[in-house]
Design a protein around this motif. Structure first.
Motif, PDB file in Angstrom:
ATOM      1  N   LYS A  18      19.959  34.331  48.686  1.00 49.16           N
ATOM      2  CA  LYS A  18      19.425  35.228  47.658  1.00 49.16           C
ATOM      3  C   LYS A  18      17.999  35.661  47.970  1.00 49.16           C
ATOM      4  N   TYR A  19      17.228  34.769  48.570  1.00 46.24           N
ATOM      5  CA  TYR A  19      15.804  35.051  48.790  1.00 46.24           C
ATOM      6  C   TYR A  19      15.461  35.397  50.246  1.00 46.24           C
ATOM      7  N   ILE A  20      16.186  34.856  51.203  1.00 40.70           N
ATOM      8  CA  ILE A  20      15.860  35.106  52.610  1.00 40.70           C
ATOM      9  C   ILE A  20      16.636  36.313  53.104  1.00 40.70           C
ATOM     10  N   ARG A  21      15.904  37.285  53.629  1.00 38.82           N
ATOM     11  CA  ARG A  21      16.522  38.494  54.164  1.00 38.82           C
ATOM     12  C   ARG A  21      16.952  38.245  55.602  1.00 38.82           C
ATOM     13  N   VAL A  22      17.845  39.115  56.094  1.00 38.43           N
ATOM     14  CA  VAL A  22      18.285  39.004  57.483  1.00 38.43           C
ATOM     15  C   VAL A  22      17.133  39.384  58.396  1.00 38.43           C
ATOM     16  N   ASP A  23      16.821  38.525  59.362  1.00 31.06           N
ATOM     17  CA  ASP A  23      15.753  38.810  60.307  1.00 31.06           C
ATOM     18  C   ASP A  23      16.246  38.545  61.724  1.00 31.06           C
ATOM     19  N   SER A  95      11.888  19.126  54.475  1.00 33.71           N
ATOM     20  CA  SER A  95      12.890  20.177  54.307  1.00 33.71           C
ATOM     21  C   SER A  95      13.098  20.873  55.634  1.00 33.71           C
ATOM     22  N   ASP A  96      14.176  21.650  55.717  1.00 34.92           N
ATOM     23  CA  ASP A  96      14.361  22.446  56.923  1.00 34.92           C
ATOM     24  C   ASP A  96      13.666  23.799  56.740  1.00 34.92           C
ATOM     25  N   LEU A  97      13.696  24.613  57.789  1.00 33.51           N
ATOM     26  CA  LEU A  97      12.935  25.857  57.792  1.00 33.51           C
ATOM     27  C   LEU A  97      13.438  26.856  56.755  1.00 33.51           C
ATOM     28  N   ASP A  98      14.752  26.928  56.548  1.00 32.15           N
ATOM     29  CA  ASP A  98      15.304  27.881  55.583  1.00 32.15           C
ATOM     30  C   ASP A  98      14.880  27.537  54.150  1.00 32.15           C
ATOM     31  N   VAL A  99      14.875  26.260  53.835  1.00 32.40           N
ATOM     32  CA  VAL A  99      14.473  25.832  52.489  1.00 32.40           C
ATOM     33  C   VAL A  99      12.994  26.118  52.269  1.00 32.40           C
ATOM     34  N   GLY A 101      11.211  28.396  53.766  1.00 31.90           N
ATOM     35  CA  GLY A 101      11.057  29.848  53.651  1.00 31.90           C
ATOM     36  C   GLY A 101      11.467  30.363  52.286  1.00 31.90           C
ATOM     37  N   THR A 102      12.527  29.794  51.719  1.00 29.42           N
ATOM     38  CA  THR A 102      12.974  30.200  50.385  1.00 29.42           C
ATOM     39  C   THR A 102      11.917  29.892  49.333  1.00 29.42           C
ATOM     40  N   LEU A 103      11.329  28.710  49.395  1.00 26.45           N
ATOM     41  CA  LEU A 103      10.292  28.328  48.439  1.00 26.45           C
ATOM     42  C   LEU A 103       9.056  29.205  48.571  1.00 26.45           C
ATOM     43  N   LEU A 104       8.703  29.570  49.797  1.00 27.16           N
ATOM     44  CA  LEU A 104       7.542  30.443  50.012  1.00 27.16           C
ATOM     45  C   LEU A 104       7.789  31.840  49.448  1.00 27.16           C
ATOM     46  N   ILE A 105       9.005  32.358  49.607  1.00 29.53           N
ATOM     47  CA  ILE A 105       9.335  33.679  49.068  1.00 29.53           C
ATOM     48  C   ILE A 105       9.327  33.640  47.543  1.00 29.53           C
ATOM     49  N   MET A 106       9.850  32.573  46.964  1.00 29.85           N
ATOM     50  CA  MET A 106       9.798  32.417  45.503  1.00 29.85           C
ATOM     51  C   MET A 106       8.351  32.480  45.017  1.00 29.85           C
ATOM     52  N   GLU A 107       7.463  31.738  45.684  1.00 30.42           N
ATOM     53  CA  GLU A 107       6.062  31.705  45.279  1.00 30.42           C
ATOM     54  C   GLU A 107       5.419  33.073  45.421  1.00 30.42           C
ATOM     55  N   SER A 108       5.741  33.778  46.504  1.00 26.29           N
ATOM     56  CA  SER A 108       5.191  35.112  46.714  1.00 26.29           C
ATOM     57  C   SER A 108       5.659  36.084  45.634  1.00 26.29           C
ATOM     58  N   ASP A 109       6.932  36.014  45.256  1.00 28.56           N
ATOM     59  CA  ASP A 109       7.466  36.884  44.203  1.00 28.56           C
ATOM     60  C   ASP A 109       6.791  36.595  42.861  1.00 28.56           C
ATOM     61  N   LEU A 110       6.566  35.319  42.576  1.00 25.01           N
ATOM     62  CA  LEU A 110       5.900  34.938  41.322  1.00 25.01           C
ATOM     63  C   LEU A 110       4.466  35.451  41.287  1.00 25.01           C
ATOM     64  N   ARG A 111       3.766  35.335  42.407  1.00 28.03           N
ATOM     65  CA  ARG A 111       2.376  35.803  42.458  1.00 28.03           C
ATOM     66  C   ARG A 111       2.298  37.306  42.230  1.00 28.03           C
ATOM     67  N   SER A 112       3.208  38.038  42.846  1.00 27.91           N
ATOM     68  CA  SER A 112       3.212  39.491  42.691  1.00 27.91           C
ATOM     69  C   SER A 112       3.487  39.882  41.244  1.00 27.91           C
ATOM     70  N   ALA A 113       4.473  39.242  40.619  1.00 27.59           N
ATOM     71  CA  ALA A 113       4.807  39.562  39.230  1.00 27.59           C
ATOM     72  C   ALA A 113       3.676  39.158  38.287  1.00 27.59           C
ATOM     73  N   PHE A 114       3.029  38.030  38.561  1.00 25.95           N
ATOM     74  CA  PHE A 114       1.920  37.577  37.716  1.00 25.95           C
ATOM     75  C   PHE A 114       0.733  38.528  37.819  1.00 25.95           C
ATOM     76  N   SER A 115       0.485  39.015  39.025  1.00 27.71           N
ATOM     77  CA  SER A 115      -0.619  39.955  39.220  1.00 27.71           C
ATOM     78  C   SER A 115      -0.421  41.217  38.385  1.00 27.71           C
ATOM     79  N   LYS A 116       0.812  41.729  38.338  1.00 22.75           N
ATOM     80  CA  LYS A 116       1.101  42.914  37.539  1.00 22.75           C
ATOM     81  C   LYS A 116       1.004  42.619  36.044  1.00 22.75           C
ATOM     82  N   ALA A 117       1.407  41.400  35.665  1.00 21.02           N
ATOM     83  CA  ALA A 117       1.442  41.051  34.248  1.00 21.02           C
ATOM     84  C   ALA A 117       0.064  40.782  33.660  1.00 21.02           C
ATOM     85  N   THR A 118      -0.931  40.578  34.506  1.00 18.73           N
ATOM     86  CA  THR A 118      -2.265  40.207  34.009  1.00 18.73           C
ATOM     87  C   THR A 118      -3.323  41.268  34.289  1.00 18.73           C
TER      88      THR A 118
END
Length: 226
Positions: A18-23, A95-99, A101-118
């Motif tokens: 859901k969070y990791i794109r094809v690279d 954790s392995d690399l995929d996990v 990476g997923t957590l980092l993308i989640m954090e990045s998405d949250l930061r972006s949404a929080f920036s817009k909300a504030t």
């Protein structure tokens, strides 16, 4: 972390996808897996068409497939190895690399949404989007949690019971604190500063009002006798 059942493995895989794109790494993995099939097919055609004589074309295609297969297998092995990793909250987890990476993308998405909300002119929809995203990621982290283990809470003292997202690195703002900030009522806007001309008009209006409504002076009808 123990052995995971099929349902848990499926949930973890769905969250990662859901969070990791094809690279490029994913492409190499898939190519490595497919290359084995291509090599087998090439050998089968060679046996069928040449009676077992290993043609140059089959050798070249097979060799290329083997090379890509080795690279792809190495990438799969590298990604699947669980290593000690540290997140923005200074928590150490295995954790392995995929996990990771997923957590980092989640954090990045949250930061972006929080920036817009504030932002000062943030719309109610922006705040609602952040809160909905926070809820969604909270559910996904719970599904992903069997795939990693927090072994140290780090110097910030967040502990090992819960994975912490840092939404603002400068302020060290956690997700719970960010939720609180977004749900608080917005402070009233500061009064606009008047221009010199507007200040003069305001002063004149006050003066006119004072002249039009002078203070009432009461005169005593029976003043005291000297």
């Amino acid at each position: 972390m123990g052995k995971l059942d099929k349902k848990t493995k499926k949930e973890i895989r769905e969250v990662i996808q859901k969070y990791i794109r094809v690279d490029n790494r994913t492409f190499i993995k898939r190519t490595g897996i497919i290359s084995g099939t291509l090599i087998s097919l090439g050998l089968g055609l060679d046996l069928l068409l040449t009676g077992g004589l290993f043609s140059i074309g089959t050798f070249m295609v097979g060799g290329l497939g083997c090379g890509v297969g080795v690279i792809g297998s190495t990438a799969v092995l590298h990604d699947s190895i669980k290593k000690s990793r540290t997140n923005a909250a200074a928590q150490t987890l295995n954790s392995d690399l995929d996990v990771e990476g997923t957590l980092l993308i989640m954090e990045s998405d949250l930061r972006s949404a929080f920036s817009k909300a504030t932002t000062p002119d943030a719309a109610p929809e922006d705040k609602n989007k952040f809160l909905l995203l926070a809820d969604e990621i909270g559910r996904d982290v719970k599904k992903l949690s069997p795939a990693f283990k927090i072994v140290s809470g780090g110097p910030n003292g967040f502990g090992t019971e819960k994975y912490e997202f840092i939404i603002d690195e400068e302020k060290r703002l956690t997700l719970d604190q960010a939720r609180h900030d977004v749900t608080q009522p917005s402070p009233p806007p500061p009064p606009k500063k008047l221009t010199p001309e507007q200040e003069e008009i305001q002063r004149l209006k006050t003066r006119i009002a004072a002249l039009e409504n002078p203070p009432i002076v009461r005169l005593d009808k029976n003043p005291p006798q000297p």
